[in-house]
Enzyme design. Structure first.
Site, PDB file in Angstrom:
ATOM      1  N   GLU A 191     -10.002  -7.322   3.053  1.00  0.00           N
ATOM      2  CA  GLU A 191     -10.524  -8.474   2.304  1.00  0.00           C
ATOM      3  C   GLU A 191     -11.452  -9.392   3.098  1.00  0.00           C
ATOM      4  O   GLU A 191     -11.156 -10.578   3.284  1.00  0.00           O
ATOM      5  CB  GLU A 191      -9.349  -9.285   1.729  1.00  0.00           C
ATOM      6  CG  GLU A 191      -8.526  -8.478   0.756  1.00  0.00           C
ATOM      7  CD  GLU A 191      -7.448  -9.282   0.030  1.00  0.00           C
ATOM      8  OE1 GLU A 191      -7.119 -10.397   0.459  1.00  0.00           O
ATOM      9  OE2 GLU A 191      -6.936  -8.772  -0.990  1.00  0.00           O
ATOM     10  N   GLU A 305      -5.093  -2.355  -3.264  1.00  0.00           N
ATOM     11  CA  GLU A 305      -4.071  -3.379  -3.548  1.00  0.00           C
ATOM     12  C   GLU A 305      -4.147  -3.800  -5.002  1.00  0.00           C
ATOM     13  O   GLU A 305      -5.234  -4.033  -5.534  1.00  0.00           O
ATOM     14  CB  GLU A 305      -4.302  -4.655  -2.707  1.00  0.00           C
ATOM     15  CG  GLU A 305      -3.916  -4.563  -1.260  1.00  0.00           C
ATOM     16  CD  GLU A 305      -3.986  -5.928  -0.547  1.00  0.00           C
ATOM     17  OE1 GLU A 305      -3.960  -6.974  -1.228  1.00  0.00           O
ATOM     18  OE2 GLU A 305      -4.092  -5.912   0.690  1.00  0.00           O
TER      19      GLU A 305
HETATM   20  C1  BGC Z   1      -2.883 -10.424   1.615  1.00  0.00           C
HETATM   21  C2  BGC Z   1      -1.474 -10.881   1.428  1.00  0.00           C
HETATM   22  C3  BGC Z   1      -1.283 -11.404   0.018  1.00  0.00           C
HETATM   23  C4  BGC Z   1      -1.796 -10.395  -0.967  1.00  0.00           C
HETATM   24  C5  BGC Z   1      -1.735 -10.946  -2.365  1.00  0.00           C
HETATM   25  C6  BGC Z   1      -3.164  -9.385   0.627  1.00  0.00           C
HETATM   26  O1  BGC Z   1      -4.363  -8.785   0.905  1.00  0.00           O
HETATM   27  O2  BGC Z   1      -3.027  -9.893   2.891  1.00  0.00           O
HETATM   28  O3  BGC Z   1      -1.140 -11.860   2.364  1.00  0.00           O
HETATM   29  O4  BGC Z   1       0.084 -11.601  -0.211  1.00  0.00           O
HETATM   30  O5  BGC Z   1      -3.089  -9.960  -0.664  1.00  0.00           O
HETATM   31  O6  BGC Z   1      -2.356 -12.183  -2.436  1.00  0.00           O
END
Ligand code: BGC
Length: 365
Positions: A191, A305
């Protein structure tokens, strides 16, 4: 010899011993990290990259384990050897391992990685590889790099060495794992956002060149800026390398997935359910953008993710999770759920069991 000559001679000796012994204390004098070489022809993904993207299948993130500031359970999920079995026996084919390398390395330009920490990562990587799984090993939460506030326990580094350390870290990680099987993939950075939105294309190109020195063929995953949002794919300039997969993250609709999430300010109200037609349209939007981009640019896309936080109602979390899974799979996009055993956890480490609604949504018929 005058003083200037002595200095010059000392520099030459330093540079030579550094090159010959690999004992550099920082970038060698004049060490630079050029961009990936340009190509006169259009480069698209190799069959190997496309097939690997497909084979990644259904995955899960080992979140809040090694990307916490100290990487030893300080975010509530200490690594336990039995998790490897649980994840592989459940039927996941890929695990993504987020790692905060930057806080386990010297704060100087050399960014020498702490050996004891690296060995713990080796163990985890190798245990998953031994189960025949794909492992995506990334760099996560080098907070200062994006201009973020540091976490408690995270060391600040001199701004002059901030980006150099990123390259030096990759040089070491890539060399360390160069002999692992092709089931190990590297992901350059989680990210990128903030100040990285300006620098990311350039930095990814330089980092890839370094990785390629020791890993000429390994699949490397690169995502766009703005938190790996599909909308930022339009600004992504990939280095002309065929062995790449492109990643996106999709947490839309945020008012559902991040309700009550304490780290996301202002904290969103809880009590939001999912999934109305409008919410489903939001889920599909990013995936559609990614699919179109993939066709146009000739690189496969991986959803690295997605997930809904524990403050959302469980029934809706299951509906949302199933909806994202189905929509991704319908588009031929492999995915990894965020995450295993923390706030989004599909697994409950206290009760030592999977949350049945989420496991069913992820892997059920
Ligand atoms: C972050 C996490 C976060 C998640 C959802 C991830 O990419 O590293 O810290 O909990 O995204 O927000």
């Amino acid at each position: 010899m005058n003083a200037k000559c002595i200095n010059m001679a000392a520099l030459v000796v330093m540079a030579l011993s550094c090159l010959m012994l690999g004992a550099c204390a920082g970038p060698a004098p004049g060490e630079s990290f050029p961009e990936y070489a340009a190509s006169p022809e259009r480069v698209i993904a190799s069959a190997h990259a496309t097939e690997t993207a497909h084979a990644l299948g259904r995955g899960i993130n080992l979140g809040n384990v090694f990307e916490s500031p100290l990487g030893n359970g300080d975010w509530g999920v200490p690594m336990r050897a039995e998790y490897v079995n649980k994840i592989s026996a459940a039927g996941f084919t890929t695990v993504r391992i987020p790692v905060r390398w930057s806080n386990h390395a010297t704060t100087d330009t050399a960014a020498t990685i702490d050996e004891a920490f690296a060995r713990r990562i080796d163990e985890t990587v190798d245990a998953f590889l031994a189960r025949g799984m794909f492992v995506v090993l990334n760099m996560h939460h080098y907070r200062q790099l994006s201009g973020d506030q540091l976490d408690p326990g995270e060391a600040r580094v001199d701004n002059a060495v901030l980006q150099l350390r990123f390259y030096k870290l990759w040089q070491q990680i890539a060399a360390r794992y160069k002999d692992r099987s092709s089931h190990l993939l590297f992901e350059l950075y989680n990210e990128p956002h903030g100040s990285l939105d300006r620098d990311w294309n350039d930095m990814a190109s330089r980092a890839l060149r370094i990785v390629r020195q020791s890993n000429p063929q390994r699949i490397v995953i690169i995502g766009p800026g703005r938190w790996n949002g599909a909308d930022a794919l339009a600004q992504l300039r990939l280095p002309p390398d065929p062995n790449l997969i492109v990643t996106i993250h999709d947490y839309d609709p945020m008012d559902f997935t991040h309700q009550g999430a304490e780290w996301s300010k202002p904290v969103r109200p809880t009590g939001v359910s999912c999934c109305s037609d409008e919410q489903r349209a939001r889920i599909v939007r990013g995936l559609g953008t990614a699919q179109t981009w993939s066709k146009l640019n000739g690189y496969p896309v991986w959803l690295g993710e997605f997930g809904a936080y524990s403050k959302a109602p469980m029934e809706s979390r299951a509906v949302y999770t199933r909806a994202v899974r189905d929509e991704a799979e319908r588009r031929g996009i492999s995915w990894a759920y965020w995450e295993f055993g923390a706030g989004f956890g599909a697994y409950d480490p206290r009760a030592d069991r999977w949350r049945p609604e989420l496991l069913e949504a992820l892997l059920g018929k």
